[in-house]
Design an enzyme around this catalytic site. Structure first.
Site, PDB file in Angstrom:
ATOM      1  N   ASN A  31       1.148   8.098   5.313  1.00  0.00           N
ATOM      2  CA  ASN A  31       2.589   7.889   5.489  1.00  0.00           C
ATOM      3  C   ASN A  31       2.909   6.794   6.510  1.00  0.00           C
ATOM      4  OD1 ASN A  31       1.629   9.505   7.570  1.00  0.00           O
ATOM      5  ND2 ASN A  31       3.438  10.822   7.647  1.00  0.00           N
TER       6      ASN A  31
ATOM      7  N   LYS B 191     -11.082   5.843   9.671  1.00  0.00           N
ATOM      8  CA  LYS B 191     -11.018   5.974   8.213  1.00  0.00           C
ATOM      9  C   LYS B 191      -9.555   6.069   7.800  1.00  0.00           C
ATOM     10  CE  LYS B 191     -11.037   9.480   5.421  1.00  0.00           C
ATOM     11  NZ  LYS B 191     -10.111   8.971   4.348  1.00  0.00           N
ATOM     12  N   PRO B 192      -9.030   5.029   7.156  1.00  0.00           N
ATOM     13  CA  PRO B 192      -7.663   5.124   6.645  1.00  0.00           C
ATOM     14  C   PRO B 192      -7.604   6.007   5.410  1.00  0.00           C
ATOM     15  CG  PRO B 192      -8.645   3.037   5.978  1.00  0.00           C
ATOM     16  CD  PRO B 192      -9.644   3.716   6.871  1.00  0.00           C
TER      17      PRO B 192
ATOM     18  N   GLU C 281      -3.249  16.822  14.025  1.00  0.00           N
ATOM     19  CA  GLU C 281      -1.795  16.695  13.893  1.00  0.00           C
ATOM     20  C   GLU C 281      -1.483  16.907  12.426  1.00  0.00           C
ATOM     21  OE1 GLU C 281       1.777  15.492  13.286  1.00  0.00           O
ATOM     22  OE2 GLU C 281       1.155  13.501  13.918  1.00  0.00           O
TER      23      GLU C 281
ATOM     24  N   CYS D 129       5.688  13.945   8.988  1.00  0.00           N
ATOM     25  CA  CYS D 129       5.314  15.297   9.402  1.00  0.00           C
ATOM     26  C   CYS D 129       6.405  15.923  10.252  1.00  0.00           C
ATOM     27  CB  CYS D 129       3.980  15.293  10.131  1.00  0.00           C
ATOM     28  SG  CYS D 129       3.904  14.111  11.492  1.00  0.00           S
TER      29      CYS D 129
ATOM     30  N   GLU E 246       5.500  22.188   3.284  1.00  0.00           N
ATOM     31  CA  GLU E 246       5.803  20.772   3.457  1.00  0.00           C
ATOM     32  C   GLU E 246       5.704  20.066   2.098  1.00  0.00           C
ATOM     33  OE1 GLU E 246       4.568  17.453   6.704  1.00  0.00           O
ATOM     34  OE2 GLU E 246       2.913  18.339   5.578  1.00  0.00           O
TER      35      GLU E 246
ATOM     36  N   ASP F 115       0.813  -1.219   0.000  1.00  0.00           N
ATOM     37  CA  ASP F 115       0.000   0.000   0.000  1.00  0.00           C
ATOM     38  C   ASP F 115       0.844   1.266   0.000  1.00  0.00           C
ATOM     39  OD1 ASP F 115      -2.440  -1.228  -0.093  1.00  0.00           O
ATOM     40  OD2 ASP F 115      -3.115  -0.570   1.878  1.00  0.00           O
TER      41      ASP F 115
ATOM     42  N   GLY G 122       0.752  19.475   9.234  1.00  0.00           N
ATOM     43  CA  GLY G 122       2.032  19.502   8.550  1.00  0.00           C
ATOM     44  C   GLY G 122       3.149  20.104   9.381  1.00  0.00           C
TER      45      GLY G 122
ATOM     46  N   GLU H  52      -1.365  13.349  20.679  1.00  0.00           N
ATOM     47  CA  GLU H  52      -1.450  11.900  20.556  1.00  0.00           C
ATOM     48  C   GLU H  52      -0.486  11.283  21.567  1.00  0.00           C
ATOM     49  OE1 GLU H  52      -3.478  10.405  18.526  1.00  0.00           O
ATOM     50  OE2 GLU H  52      -3.764  11.617  16.721  1.00  0.00           O
TER      51      GLU H  52
END
Length: 498
Positions: A141, A164-165, A237, A271, A377, A82, A239, A454
């Site tokens: 990422n 949700k990925p 969370e 990030c 970024e 992926d 850039g 987080e």
């Protein structure tokens, strides 16, 4: 019963192997109707899960951690296909995901709240209570790791989760949710799939009490706006355009090694990547020479080769943007430097991988301060360089950005290190190191890098309410015969109509 939401059979998007550019699968987007129903089921499951004992929640999280380790090879392959990650790097990410689940299992058992001193006949305490349904929107990422950071904290504190990925990297999160279906009660952890529209649907649903989002700053602003109407708890969370500051008294060899990892690790798709080098003019030439030599030792190649250090970018669009920005920086005066053995942005890879989304590590020396390469970024292995002559100039260059996620300072001067750690406007600061992360230490940014945290103890602020509880004794409510004439707030003395 499975907790997995089946993707819609209507809209399907192609999925590509970033290492070869070949399509290898499709994934259906979750429809609005399915998304609403998934959240409704999570809301229905919430009261029971919130009432589950902390020990039971902790046991479930530890079982999920064990399952990640048991099936590590399977999750490695999902992440490789992926996200285009080399197999040599994925194992560490899966281990950190498992440790995160274990750490929050411990947090579920930690005593919370305080007893507060009050007047006679009154007891007061504060406690933490779960919010309800938490939406976890993860980036491409670190698909599995970032999803787990959000899921672990939310579940530990008694919330249900809809994750949700990112649309390009759904498989590892889908597998995690499927494994959780055999461990957690139905609909405590569910998933929806798709792009920005699915995320916007989640943000707009009243049954969603909180949204934790990791991604670009532009997308984060949109999340915050959409959550404002229903006053959801939001953690962003976003850039970063993070500086790595090198003084001439630093251990230059260690600093160069760290700088290479800081701008090429995960092919620059971090990030917290140190994509801006602020280096003292006295050591500029020698430092860049050594940095490029070390970057040249990084092996770029197939993601299934254990010797590969750097894989491709996750999407073709990301690759094209990086190449475009590098070319434009050269036109505007930046000196483009490549590691030894590389003479262009496109690296040499095996013929079977020439259509992959690969980018050579690039150093842009003396890049204009107004250029995109310095200001925005890029999510690629690009390092923009400027020199300084004084501490004040170094600090000014470090702060020449709207972002405030991380910063790294390299110096042997303890006073200078202390000065910079106090003055740098960043949510994470490293001194004579870079990128250290532990599941027990909260991470997050300031400014355009977002808000909320987080990991660590501060994650509780995202996933719980603090509630005050006042308990009066019976004797305080019913005056005795000795004080029956005492006046109470809101009435006259002896008022028997209350």
């Amino acid at each position: 019963m499975t907790n997995r939401t089946q993707p819609s059979s209507g809209s399907h998007r192609p999925l590509f192997d970033p290492a070869t550019g070949e399509q290898y699968d499709t994934m259906g987007d979750t429809s609005d109707k399915e998304c609403v129903r998934t959240v409704e089921r999570a809301a229905e499951a919430f009261p029971s899960w919130a009432d589950t004992t902390p020990r039971e929640r902790a046991r479930s999280l530890r079982r999920l951690a064990d399952q990640l380790r048991l099936e590590q090879d399977h999750f490695v392959e999902l992440e490789r296909r992926d996200a285009g990650k080399p197999v040599s790097r994925i194992g560490g990410e899966i281990e950190l995901a498992a440790r995160t689940l274990e750490w929050f299992a411990g947090e579920a058992l930690r005593p919370v709240g305080r007893v507060h001193p009050t007047g006679p006949g009154i007891r007061a305490h504060t406690e933490r209570i779960p919010l309800g349904v938490c939406a976890a929107i993860a980036p491409s990422n670190y698909p599995l790791l970032m999803a787990t950071w959000k899921i672990a904290g939310a579940l530990a504190y008694g919330n249900t989760v809809v994750v949700k990925p990112a649309p390009d990297t759904p498989h590892s999160t889908r597998a995690l949710v499927e494994r959780a279906a055999d461990i957690l009660p139905p609909h405590v952890l569910s998933a929806v799939y798709g792009g920005a529209e699915v995320g916007r649907t989640l943000c707009g649903l009243r049954d969603v009490a909180a949204v934790s989002f990791t991604g670009s700053t532009a997308a984060g602003r949109d999340v915050a706006r959409r959550c404002a109407d229903s006053v959801k708890r939001v953690s962003l969370e976003l850039g970063g355009k993070n500086p790595l500051i090198v003084f001439p008294d630093a251990d230059l060899e260690q600093a160069a090694e760290a700088a290479v990892e800081a701008f090429t690790g995960n092919s620059g798709q971090m990030c917290v990547a140190a994509s801006r080098l602020v280096v003292h003019h006295q050591v500029h030439d020698a430092f860049l020479q050594r940095l490029l030599e070390l970057a040249g030792t990084r092996v770029i190649g197939p993601t299934n080769d254990p010797s590969t250090d750097l894989g491709p970018l996750t999407t073709e669009a990301a690759m094209r943007r990086v190449r475009s920005v590098v070319a434009d920086a050269a036109e505007h005066g930046a000196k483009v430097l490549f590691p030894p053995g590389h003479d262009g942005v496109r690296p040499a890879v095996p013929p079977t991988h020439t259509e992959g989304f690969y980018v050579t590590p690039v150093v842009l020396d003396d890049v204009p301060l107004s250029h995109t390469a310095w200001r925005e970024e890029l999510a690629g292995p690009v390092l923009s360089v400027r020199t300084f002559r004084s501490e004040a100039e170094a600090l000014r260059l470090a702060h020449d950005t709207e972002y405030g996620l991380s910063a790294s300072v390299w110096t042997a001067d303890a006073d200078r290190a202390e000065h910079f750690t106090r003055r740098l406007r960043a949510g994470m600061v490293w001194v004579n190191t870079w990128g250290e992360t532990e599941e027990s230490i909260s991470v997050g940014g300031i400014g355009q890098s977002g808000y909320g945290r987080e990991l660590g103890a501060h994650a509780a602020d995202q996933y719980t309410h603090t509630r005050a509880v006042w308990v009066g004794s019976r004797s305080a409510r019913e005056p005795s015969s000795q004080n029956s004439g005492t006046s109470r707030p809101g009435g006259e003395a002896g008022d028997h109509d209350r």
